[in-house]
Write a protein that holds these residues in place. Sequence first.
Motif: not given
Length: 340
Positions: A245-266
């Motif tokens: 609904g309006t005003g709501m947010e859902y953090n997919f990765t937070k709900e899954l318990g982790n963030s994507f941790m990636l090797i930096p690259s252009d």
Amino acid sequence: MHTHRRCVCLYFYPMKKSLYLLLAAVLFVGCHRDEKTDEPVGPFVFFETRVGETGTLPQREGEAFGVFGYHFNEDTLTNVFEDYSDRIAKVAWDAEDQAFSYENLVKWSEGTYSFYAYYPYAYKNQDRLAVVENEGSNTLHFVQPCELDDMVDLMTASVESMTRTLESVRLQFKQQLFSVDVVIANHDDMDSEAPGITILDAEIDFVGVPQSLDYDFEGSCCTVSAETVRINEDLFTASEDFYLGTGMEYNFTKELGNSFMLIPSDGIKYSIAIEYMGEDGESDIYTYPEDSDWASLGNVAKAGEHYAIVINTSSGTSHPFTASLVADWEEKVDIDNDFN
């Protein structure tokens, strides 16, 4: 939309409880200065950790980092932790003593010392994280995980040319990867009667992620592999759909318990697909980018930075959503970037 995911376990090996911890504490407290030279004669090397300005390494029982070092005295160079077969000490958190410590304690002596550390100490039984000797110097070899559950926050630290001291050696860790969250939000005008949207499923694809990273401790530099991997992740594993609904947010990765941790690259690119149900009760799929191409992070992603890909509802437009990139997601600070 359906993605097959493998279940892989991440193992950490708990530290043995030993009487050396008590002995070490007593000896450390008993450090004093030589009355003739006024130099510290505290016997053993201890470590304390810092991450950024105020952070620390995870402080859970058995959580550990690896450290190796060199001792230079009178034109002689030796390894500090010679009592370890690989000359790398496992420095683990002891919850009872509230400190990092290690077995086979090393005693200070004359000369200078350099220490090099990495976290985590072990990952995938060293198959994905290992210290490799390369032409007289040590390199940390890290292989990019392809499952969200397996991703770790790779960090390194170094202290060079120091002499014996009464203080613990302070290791200032820095992150070698960047992190990404994926968030869906409904920021339509709160005063409007714009309907919300029911989310049925979501997934993300990353391509062009370097397969591995080699970190040169002495040179404090990284080299990424030319080979790349593709990462596909089902972002929504809940048993029931959810209404945004309006005003709501859902953090997919937070709900899954982790963030994507990636090797930096252009060269990292990605695409997102969201299955949703609109006001008419019909389901549809939104893809970003809308032209079914790939969105690029370009040169935005930097080691140690935390970003969020935010998919926002957009009522009254040709597409039901818009996408934006947010840096430092905790503070929600927008960055100026050509997202495509």
